[in-house]
Motif scaffolding. Structure first.
Motif, PDB file in Angstrom:
ATOM      1  N   ALA A  77      34.914  16.792  28.983  1.00  0.00           N
ATOM      2  CA  ALA A  77      34.557  18.212  29.103  1.00  0.00           C
ATOM      3  C   ALA A  77      33.037  18.293  28.951  1.00  0.00           C
ATOM      4  O   ALA A  77      32.435  17.398  28.349  1.00  0.00           O
ATOM      5  CB  ALA A  77      35.242  19.035  28.020  1.00  0.00           C
ATOM      6  N   PRO A  78      32.430  19.350  29.463  1.00  0.00           N
ATOM      7  CA  PRO A  78      30.969  19.447  29.369  1.00  0.00           C
ATOM      8  C   PRO A  78      30.521  19.906  27.983  1.00  0.00           C
ATOM      9  O   PRO A  78      29.723  20.824  27.842  1.00  0.00           O
ATOM     10  CB  PRO A  78      30.627  20.479  30.451  1.00  0.00           C
ATOM     11  N   ILE A  79      31.082  19.259  26.983  1.00  0.00           N
ATOM     12  CA  ILE A  79      30.866  19.681  25.600  1.00  0.00           C
ATOM     13  C   ILE A  79      30.648  18.441  24.733  1.00  0.00           C
ATOM     14  O   ILE A  79      31.540  17.601  24.598  1.00  0.00           O
ATOM     15  CB  ILE A  79      32.106  20.448  25.067  1.00  0.00           C
ATOM     16  N   GLY A  80      29.459  18.333  24.162  1.00  0.00           N
ATOM     17  CA  GLY A  80      29.178  17.241  23.238  1.00  0.00           C
ATOM     18  C   GLY A  80      28.804  17.805  21.871  1.00  0.00           C
ATOM     19  O   GLY A  80      28.840  19.021  21.643  1.00  0.00           O
ATOM     20  N   ILE A  81      28.446  16.899  20.977  1.00  0.00           N
ATOM     21  CA  ILE A  81      28.128  17.293  19.597  1.00  0.00           C
ATOM     22  C   ILE A  81      26.630  17.124  19.367  1.00  0.00           C
ATOM     23  O   ILE A  81      26.072  16.042  19.580  1.00  0.00           O
ATOM     24  CB  ILE A  81      28.942  16.451  18.595  1.00  0.00           C
ATOM     25  N   ALA A  82      25.978  18.213  18.942  1.00  0.00           N
ATOM     26  CA  ALA A  82      24.532  18.213  18.712  1.00  0.00           C
ATOM     27  C   ALA A  82      24.200  17.333  17.506  1.00  0.00           C
ATOM     28  O   ALA A  82      25.020  17.172  16.592  1.00  0.00           O
ATOM     29  CB  ALA A  82      24.048  19.649  18.443  1.00  0.00           C
ATOM     30  N   PRO A  83      22.982  16.769  17.513  1.00  0.00           N
ATOM     31  CA  PRO A  83      22.603  15.943  16.359  1.00  0.00           C
ATOM     32  C   PRO A  83      22.441  16.800  15.112  1.00  0.00           C
ATOM     33  O   PRO A  83      21.748  17.812  15.126  1.00  0.00           O
ATOM     34  CB  PRO A  83      21.253  15.353  16.783  1.00  0.00           C
ATOM     35  N   MET A  84      23.097  16.393  14.063  1.00  0.00           N
ATOM     36  CA  MET A  84      22.923  17.076  12.776  1.00  0.00           C
ATOM     37  C   MET A  84      22.835  16.027  11.684  1.00  0.00           C
ATOM     38  O   MET A  84      23.614  15.062  11.660  1.00  0.00           O
ATOM     39  CB  MET A  84      24.081  18.037  12.514  1.00  0.00           C
ATOM     40  N   ALA A  85      21.892  16.226  10.801  1.00  0.00           N
ATOM     41  CA  ALA A  85      21.691  15.295   9.699  1.00  0.00           C
ATOM     42  C   ALA A  85      22.918  15.305   8.780  1.00  0.00           C
ATOM     43  O   ALA A  85      23.598  16.318   8.653  1.00  0.00           O
ATOM     44  CB  ALA A  85      20.451  15.720   8.909  1.00  0.00           C
ATOM     45  N   TYR A  86      23.191  14.185   8.172  1.00  0.00           N
ATOM     46  CA  TYR A  86      24.094  14.087   7.023  1.00  0.00           C
ATOM     47  C   TYR A  86      25.462  14.769   7.197  1.00  0.00           C
ATOM     48  O   TYR A  86      25.790  15.719   6.490  1.00  0.00           O
ATOM     49  CB  TYR A  86      23.425  14.683   5.774  1.00  0.00           C
ATOM     50  N   HIS A  87      26.276  14.268   8.097  1.00  0.00           N
ATOM     51  CA  HIS A  87      27.659  14.767   8.160  1.00  0.00           C
ATOM     52  C   HIS A  87      28.386  14.474   6.852  1.00  0.00           C
ATOM     53  O   HIS A  87      29.430  15.060   6.579  1.00  0.00           O
ATOM     54  CB  HIS A  87      28.398  14.116   9.333  1.00  0.00           C
ATOM     55  N   THR A  88      27.832  13.560   6.070  1.00  0.00           N
ATOM     56  CA  THR A  88      28.439  13.237   4.765  1.00  0.00           C
ATOM     57  C   THR A  88      28.347  14.415   3.785  1.00  0.00           C
ATOM     58  O   THR A  88      29.006  14.406   2.756  1.00  0.00           O
ATOM     59  CB  THR A  88      27.755  11.993   4.163  1.00  0.00           C
ATOM     60  N   LEU A  89      27.538  15.425   4.122  1.00  0.00           N
ATOM     61  CA  LEU A  89      27.555  16.650   3.300  1.00  0.00           C
ATOM     62  C   LEU A  89      28.875  17.399   3.472  1.00  0.00           C
ATOM     63  O   LEU A  89      29.319  18.122   2.581  1.00  0.00           O
ATOM     64  CB  LEU A  89      26.420  17.601   3.732  1.00  0.00           C
ATOM     65  N   ALA A  90      29.469  17.249   4.653  1.00  0.00           N
ATOM     66  CA  ALA A  90      30.683  18.018   4.963  1.00  0.00           C
ATOM     67  C   ALA A  90      31.955  17.245   4.659  1.00  0.00           C
ATOM     68  O   ALA A  90      33.005  17.842   4.412  1.00  0.00           O
ATOM     69  CB  ALA A  90      30.674  18.423   6.446  1.00  0.00           C
ATOM     70  N   HIS A  91      31.859  15.913   4.700  1.00  0.00           N
ATOM     71  CA  HIS A  91      33.060  15.089   4.508  1.00  0.00           C
ATOM     72  C   HIS A  91      32.608  13.684   4.113  1.00  0.00           C
ATOM     73  O   HIS A  91      31.648  13.170   4.698  1.00  0.00           O
ATOM     74  CB  HIS A  91      33.866  15.041   5.816  1.00  0.00           C
ATOM     75  N   PRO A  92      33.293  13.042   3.168  1.00  0.00           N
ATOM     76  CA  PRO A  92      32.835  11.722   2.726  1.00  0.00           C
ATOM     77  C   PRO A  92      32.744  10.687   3.851  1.00  0.00           C
ATOM     78  O   PRO A  92      31.901   9.800   3.804  1.00  0.00           O
ATOM     79  CB  PRO A  92      33.880  11.288   1.678  1.00  0.00           C
TER      80      PRO A  92
END
Ligand code: FNR
Length: 355
Positions: A77-92
């Protein structure tokens, strides 16, 4: 959860509500917040409010498909995930869980998990977001490591010579919680994201950095943070294979325009041959279709992905992406658009502000 009807969450707003309940208030503010008075943050979402789609009926087209080719790779799909720092803030599990959800992912320079671990979990293209440090050796090592791990493109973030003035974080005295750190940078002892940026980012970059990145890697380079036609043309002339129309989710220059509003001038200036992606405020499948209609090849989702991650790990991210893709498919079906490349400006009209 209620006992009747389809399971909750049904919208990205539902996921945001779940995430808010899980994340502590300071982390929530770090994720949600923008720079200054948060005008640009609000404008990104508001820009989609008055868009209306002009349906074509009895087209005989049947069910649409959402597959599209970006830089030579087919995305589901024409949908990707933007770069975001520290996904570990949201989930281990951080970016490893995000990657497992199976969508194209732009991994931040400040990822909380190693490139190698993320690559082992991914089934869709991975791109590396590059913050260029004054110490070019650090940047070069990051790029080489990501390329060796199988990453397929570099996304140079151009709108952050330093981090924007994010009042919520200043008020909260936001520091990274223990256990959350940049997994791909060694020897950095910073716990405040803004302090790290001020100390190490190269604030004097010019367009020659695109050629430099191309000289140290064989990967295509995209420039993220382009908001004018002039800069889009300069990006292409500098050798970029694409641009990301972005105001960093309203986290950098407050009063920068909404990305959706500047998309037409940028798409027109580039006129094909250069990938055009957009991020900022995309919250519904119909928003995605509107972006495709105005010349985007794909969009990137930011905060909603962290909401999904906080709410349910990898399944939560897949849930968020699934909702937007389903909504996009429905909007394509109801407007008579068989494939992403068939969306054009004739699809759009504007509602009166009162509507
Ligand atoms: C970001 N963004 C960002 N951009 C970037 O180039 N490098 C980065 O490390 C980060 N980090 C980051 C952290 C968090 C918590 C957020 C919310 C955003 C900006 C991001 O890539 C994107 O431009 C916006 O988030 C898109 O807007 P929406 O979808 O969040 O409205």
């Amino acid at each position: 959860m209620t006992g009747h009807g389809q399971a909750w969450p049904l919208t990205l707003a539902d996921y945001a509500e779940l995430a808010r309940a899980r994340l502590g208030p300071a982390v929530w503010d770090f994720v949600e917040g923008g720079a200054g008075a948060e005008r640009t943050l609000a404008a990104n979402v508001a820009a989609f409010e008055h868009v209306r789609l002009r349906p074509r009926v009895l087209t005989g087209l049947g069910l649409p498909h959402t597959k599209t080719e970006i830089l030579g790779r087919v995305w589901d799909a024409p949908i990707g995930i933007a770069p975001m720092a520290y996904h570990t803030l949201a989930h281990p599990e951080g970016e490893v869980a995000t990657a497992r959800a199976g969508a194209p992912l732009v991994v931040s320079t400040f990822a909380g998990r190693t490139f190698e671990d993320i690559a082992a979990a991914a089934s869709a293209p991975l791109w590396l977001q590059v913050y260029c440090f004054r110490d070019r050796t650090t940047t070069r090592r990051l790029v080489e490591r990501a390329e060796a791990a199988g990453f397929e493109a570099l996304v140079l973030t151009a709108d952050a010579p330093r981090l924007g003035r994010r009042v919520r974080d200043l008020r909260n005295g936001f520091l990274l919680p223990s256990g959350v750190a940049p997994a791909n940078l060694t020897g950095t002892g910073f716990s405040s994201p803004g302090g790290h940026a001020a100390a190490e980012f190269d604030a004097a970059l010019d367009w020659s950095v695109v050629a430099w990145l191309r000289s140290i890697s064989s990967l295509p380079v995209l420039v993220k943070g382009v908001l004018t036609a002039s800069d889009a043309v300069l990006a292409r002339e500098a050798g970029a294979g694409g641009v990301v129309v972005s105001n960093h989710g309203g986290r950098q220059l407050d009063r920068a325009p909404a990305t959706f509003d500047v998309l037409p001038e940028i798409a027109a200036a580039l006129g094909g041959g250069c990938a055009v992606l957009l991020d900022g405020g995309v919250r519904r499948g119909a928003d995605v279709l509107a972006c495709l209609a105005l010349g985007a090849d794909a969009v990137l989702l930011g905060r909603p992905v962290l909401h999904g991650l906080a709410a349910g790990g990898s399944d939560g991210v897949a849930g968020v992406l699934g909702i937007v893709t389903d909504e996009l498919t429905e909007a394509m079906l109801l407007t008579g658009v068989p494939a992403p490349r068939d969306a054009g400006p004739a699809l759009l009209t504007t509602a009166s502000p009162a509507a």
